[in-house]
Design a protein around this motif. Structure first.
Motif, mmCIF file in Angstrom:
data_model
loop_
_atom_site.group_PDB
_atom_site.id
_atom_site.type_symbol
_atom_site.label_atom_id
_atom_site.label_comp_id
_atom_site.label_asym_id
_atom_site.label_seq_id
_atom_site.Cartn_x
_atom_site.Cartn_y
_atom_site.Cartn_z
ATOM 1 N N UNK A 93 0.830 -1.213 0.000
ATOM 2 C CA UNK A 93 0.000 0.000 0.000
ATOM 3 C C UNK A 93 0.861 1.259 0.000
ATOM 4 N N UNK A 94 2.061 1.159 0.591
ATOM 5 C CA UNK A 94 2.984 2.302 0.605
ATOM 6 C C UNK A 94 3.716 2.458 -0.721
ATOM 7 N N UNK A 95 3.635 1.428 -1.589
ATOM 8 C CA UNK A 95 4.284 1.507 -2.891
ATOM 9 C C UNK A 95 5.491 0.601 -3.053
ATOM 10 N N UNK A 96 5.730 -0.296 -2.084
ATOM 11 C CA UNK A 96 6.881 -1.197 -2.142
ATOM 12 C C UNK A 96 6.541 -2.413 -3.003
ATOM 13 N N UNK A 97 7.440 -2.782 -3.910
ATOM 14 C CA UNK A 97 7.282 -4.013 -4.670
ATOM 15 C C UNK A 97 7.708 -5.183 -3.785
ATOM 16 N N UNK A 98 6.787 -6.117 -3.551
ATOM 17 C CA UNK A 98 7.027 -7.226 -2.621
ATOM 18 C C UNK A 98 7.187 -8.568 -3.320
ATOM 19 N N UNK A 99 7.494 -8.546 -4.626
ATOM 20 C CA UNK A 99 7.603 -9.790 -5.385
ATOM 21 C C UNK A 99 8.699 -10.710 -4.858
ATOM 22 N N UNK A 100 9.721 -10.144 -4.210
ATOM 23 C CA UNK A 100 10.843 -10.954 -3.741
ATOM 24 C C UNK A 100 10.782 -11.231 -2.236
ATOM 25 N N UNK A 101 9.611 -11.024 -1.643
ATOM 26 C CA UNK A 101 9.426 -11.410 -0.234
ATOM 27 C C UNK A 101 8.855 -12.814 -0.212
ATOM 28 N N UNK A 102 9.552 -13.720 0.420
ATOM 29 C CA UNK A 102 9.127 -15.117 0.472
ATOM 30 C C UNK A 102 8.345 -15.398 1.749
ATOM 31 N N UNK A 103 7.276 -16.171 1.604
ATOM 32 C CA UNK A 103 6.440 -16.543 2.737
ATOM 33 C C UNK A 103 6.878 -17.911 3.245
ATOM 34 N N UNK A 104 7.333 -17.961 4.493
ATOM 35 C CA UNK A 104 7.884 -19.189 5.071
ATOM 36 C C UNK A 104 6.805 -19.901 5.895
ATOM 37 N N UNK A 105 6.521 -21.135 5.536
ATOM 38 C CA UNK A 105 5.472 -21.879 6.240
ATOM 39 C C UNK A 105 5.962 -22.517 7.529
ATOM 40 N N UNK A 106 7.277 -22.684 7.676
ATOM 41 C CA UNK A 106 7.811 -23.414 8.827
ATOM 42 C C UNK A 106 8.671 -22.555 9.748
ATOM 43 N N UNK A 107 8.765 -21.266 9.469
ATOM 44 C CA UNK A 107 9.589 -20.378 10.294
ATOM 45 C C UNK A 107 8.796 -19.116 10.615
ATOM 46 N N UNK A 108 8.841 -18.714 11.866
ATOM 47 C CA UNK A 108 8.114 -17.510 12.279
ATOM 48 C C UNK A 108 8.772 -16.254 11.725
ATOM 49 N N UNK A 109 7.975 -15.214 11.562
ATOM 50 C CA UNK A 109 8.518 -13.918 11.154
ATOM 51 C C UNK A 109 9.495 -13.407 12.202
ATOM 52 N N UNK A 110 10.434 -12.595 11.757
ATOM 53 C CA UNK A 110 11.229 -11.859 12.723
ATOM 54 C C UNK A 110 10.296 -10.996 13.562
ATOM 55 N N UNK A 111 10.543 -10.924 14.836
ATOM 56 C CA UNK A 111 9.649 -10.117 15.661
ATOM 57 C C UNK A 111 10.357 -9.624 16.914
ATOM 58 N N UNK A 112 9.735 -8.635 17.525
ATOM 59 C CA UNK A 112 10.270 -8.055 18.753
ATOM 60 C C UNK A 112 9.171 -8.015 19.807
ATOM 61 N N UNK A 113 9.520 -8.397 21.024
ATOM 62 C CA UNK A 113 8.638 -8.253 22.178
ATOM 63 C C UNK A 113 9.102 -6.998 22.912
ATOM 64 N N UNK A 114 8.265 -5.991 22.911
ATOM 65 C CA UNK A 114 8.667 -4.675 23.419
ATOM 66 C C UNK A 114 7.797 -4.268 24.603
ATOM 67 N N UNK A 115 8.431 -4.035 25.745
ATOM 68 C CA UNK A 115 7.744 -3.475 26.901
ATOM 69 C C UNK A 115 7.994 -1.964 26.911
#
Length: 317
Positions: A93-115
């Protein structure tokens, strides 16, 4: 001569005329899980949160969004957990081409737990996840689409940094690297093959062993004589260094609310301007204006301004 924001034509016109090149951003995509807490949780304690947000983040994603909002053609190269594919829609929606972003079925997204406490202090646990799965095949397939004079952009939140630099250099592409977060391994990378090295003052100190800004500039020029340097100093401004040429731009004085993604916004807008042959002084001022607008709003992606907003801000100065 009038600057671009004073002239009757708009910066977007440079993009439409094809002056700009594409950027292939090998970058992280993080899901930030943000919890509002009265204090940081203690060992053995169970603590209730008064608010929770799940937000698109990661230096890579932020910089891709900034590039897209600056009207640059940007291809994001990375990976995300398949269950989080909705976050890539935000990038699109911001205008980024996402054709080269791969969706991983067996690995979680990178993420941060922030307090986050009422005093705005934060405590962060970071998990690399899918960001650490970039393969040689992924690199080669993405760069096969790159054309001469295109750019490759990197941060230090994914794997395969050295491989990406080597492959991009072999293809005679421009390479920009923002080694954040800074680690000891950065010194072992072939930084002499970079077109542009982007570091803040802390990262530069760790890279050079120097603490004085002038000494840092001398050290970076000596170590990487063919690499252009962007040395960002937060509220103090930014230096651009190329050989014997140095250009300084002071930061705009604004009432900051949230500095999240301010640096990523600066990088995206500077690179968009620089690759469009804007004069260095104007490109620095343009990027500083974008960064100033970013710190005046909360959040990462939502705080990144548009070209129209940056132009209006500069015209008002």
């Amino acid at each position: 001569m009038a600057t671009f924001w004073e002239a009757p034509f708009h910066f977007k016109h440079l993009i439409v005329q094809g002056i700009t090149m594409a950027v292939f951003n090998f970058g992280s995509i993080n899901i930030d899980h943000v919890y509002s807490v009265p204090h940081f949780v203690q060992p053995g304690e169970t603590l209730s949160s008064s608010n929770y947000q799940s937000i698109l983040g990661g230096k890579g994603a932020n910089q891709s969004v900034a590039l897209a909002k600056a009207s640059s053609q940007v291809f994001h190269v990375g990976a995300i957990g398949a269950s989080d594919r909705g976050f890539t829609e935000q990038m699109k929606e911001a205008g980024v081409n996402c054709d080269f972003i791969r969706k991983m079925s067996d690995i979680a997204s990178g993420h941060a737990i922030i307090q986050v406490t009422p005093d705005a202090e934060n405590s962060i646990i970071l998990f690399g996840g899918a960001n650490q799965t970039i393969s040689n095949e992924h690199i080669v397939s993405a760069l096969a689409e790159a054309k001469p004079n295109d750019w490759v952009l990197l941060q230090n939140e994914t794997n395969a940094i050295e491989k990406i630099i080597e492959e991009a250099h072999k293809r005679n592409l421009n390479i920009a690297f923002n080694p954040a977060p800074m680690t000891a391994s950065v010194k072992q990378l072939p930084l002499n093959k970079l077109t542009l090295l982007i570091v803040n003052e802390v990262e530069a100190e760790q890279l050079t062993g120097e603490s004085d800004v002038e000494a840092i500039k001398v050290s970076l020029k000596s170590s990487y004589p063919t690499t252009k340097i962007l040395l960002t100093l937060g509220k103090a401004g930014v230096w651009f260094v190329e050989g014997g040429v140095e250009e300084f731009c002071a930061a705009f004085k604004v009432d900051a609310i949230d500095t999240t993604a301010a640096g990523d916004t600066f990088i995206g807008f500077f690179l968009a301007a620089y690759q469009s042959n804007m004069a260095i002084a104007e490109a620095l001022k343009y990027a500083c204006a974008a960064s100033a607008l970013a710190v005046m709003k909360s959040g990462a992606g939502p705080s990144i301004p548009s070209v129209d907003q940056v132009t209006a801000f500069l015209q008002a100065q």
